[in-house]
Scaffold this motif. Structure first.
Motif, mmCIF file in Angstrom:
data_model
loop_
_atom_site.group_PDB
_atom_site.id
_atom_site.type_symbol
_atom_site.label_atom_id
_atom_site.label_comp_id
_atom_site.label_asym_id
_atom_site.label_seq_id
_atom_site.Cartn_x
_atom_site.Cartn_y
_atom_site.Cartn_z
ATOM 1 N N MET A 1 0.829 -1.168 0.000
ATOM 2 C CA MET A 1 0.000 0.000 0.000
ATOM 3 C C MET A 1 0.884 1.246 0.000
ATOM 4 O O MET A 1 1.836 1.333 0.761
ATOM 5 N N VAL A 2 0.577 2.156 -0.884
ATOM 6 C CA VAL A 2 1.255 3.450 -0.936
ATOM 7 C C VAL A 2 0.180 4.523 -0.932
ATOM 8 O O VAL A 2 -0.768 4.465 -1.715
ATOM 9 N N LYS A 3 0.315 5.490 -0.023
ATOM 10 C CA LYS A 3 -0.645 6.588 0.061
ATOM 11 C C LYS A 3 0.106 7.909 -0.007
ATOM 12 O O LYS A 3 1.209 8.040 0.519
ATOM 13 N N ASN A 4 -0.526 8.896 -0.644
ATOM 14 C CA ASN A 4 0.054 10.234 -0.766
ATOM 15 C C ASN A 4 -0.821 11.243 -0.033
ATOM 16 O O ASN A 4 -2.060 11.157 -0.087
ATOM 17 N N TYR A 5 -0.174 12.186 0.602
ATOM 18 C CA TYR A 5 -0.859 13.231 1.358
ATOM 19 C C TYR A 5 -0.207 14.567 1.062
ATOM 20 O O TYR A 5 1.007 14.647 0.891
ATOM 21 N N THR A 42 4.586 10.775 1.076
ATOM 22 C CA THR A 42 4.236 9.451 0.576
ATOM 23 C C THR A 42 4.570 8.440 1.665
ATOM 24 O O THR A 42 5.688 8.425 2.174
ATOM 25 N N SER A 44 4.474 4.355 2.643
ATOM 26 C CA SER A 44 4.345 2.961 2.219
ATOM 27 C C SER A 44 4.247 2.100 3.464
ATOM 28 O O SER A 44 4.918 2.368 4.461
ATOM 29 N N GLU A 46 1.689 -1.272 5.527
ATOM 30 C CA GLU A 46 0.546 -2.169 5.568
ATOM 31 C C GLU A 46 -0.510 -1.648 6.544
ATOM 32 O O GLU A 46 -0.199 -1.338 7.686
ATOM 33 N N ASP A 47 -1.744 -1.583 6.078
ATOM 34 C CA ASP A 47 -2.890 -1.243 6.939
ATOM 35 C C ASP A 47 -2.690 0.026 7.760
ATOM 36 O O ASP A 47 -3.005 0.055 8.947
ATOM 37 N N SER A 49 -3.916 3.646 8.547
ATOM 38 C CA SER A 49 -5.156 4.395 8.321
ATOM 39 C C SER A 49 -4.881 5.876 8.100
ATOM 40 O O SER A 49 -3.911 6.436 8.620
ATOM 41 N N ASP A 50 -5.761 6.492 7.328
ATOM 42 C CA ASP A 50 -5.659 7.929 7.083
ATOM 43 C C ASP A 50 -5.811 8.712 8.389
ATOM 44 O O ASP A 50 -5.187 9.760 8.569
ATOM 45 N N ILE A 53 -2.473 8.702 10.133
ATOM 46 C CA ILE A 53 -1.541 9.607 9.437
ATOM 47 C C ILE A 53 -1.860 11.056 9.786
ATOM 48 O O ILE A 53 -0.964 11.840 10.110
#
Length: 67
Positions: A1-5, A42, A44, A46-47, A49-50, A53
């Motif tokens: 999982m990769v998330k960007n903020y 960014t 990276s 596992e699991d 949550s926003d 973050i």
């Protein structure tokens, strides 16, 4: 999982280090990359949550750009 903020208010490497340290304390967060000029964070891992973050970013003294 990769998330960007997008984070508001980061202006220097010290800001980025503060955000990185807080996010790295979240269980599951493995790699954090920050581009200070754009404010992009960014994460990276596992699991992650926003909500966790957002809380870590707030703890570091910054806020997510919700726009």
């Amino acid at each position: 999982m990769v998330k960007n903020y997008k984070v508001n208010g980061m202006t220097c490497d010290h800001c980025a280090m503060s955000v990185t340290e807080e996010i790295e304390e979240i269980v599951g967060a493995q790699v954090v990359n920050i581009d200070v000029p754009s404010g992009m964070v960014t994460v990276s891992g596992e699991d992650v949550s926003d909500i966790d973050i957002a809380a870590a970013i707030k703890e570091a003294g910054f806020e997510l750009d919700e726009s």
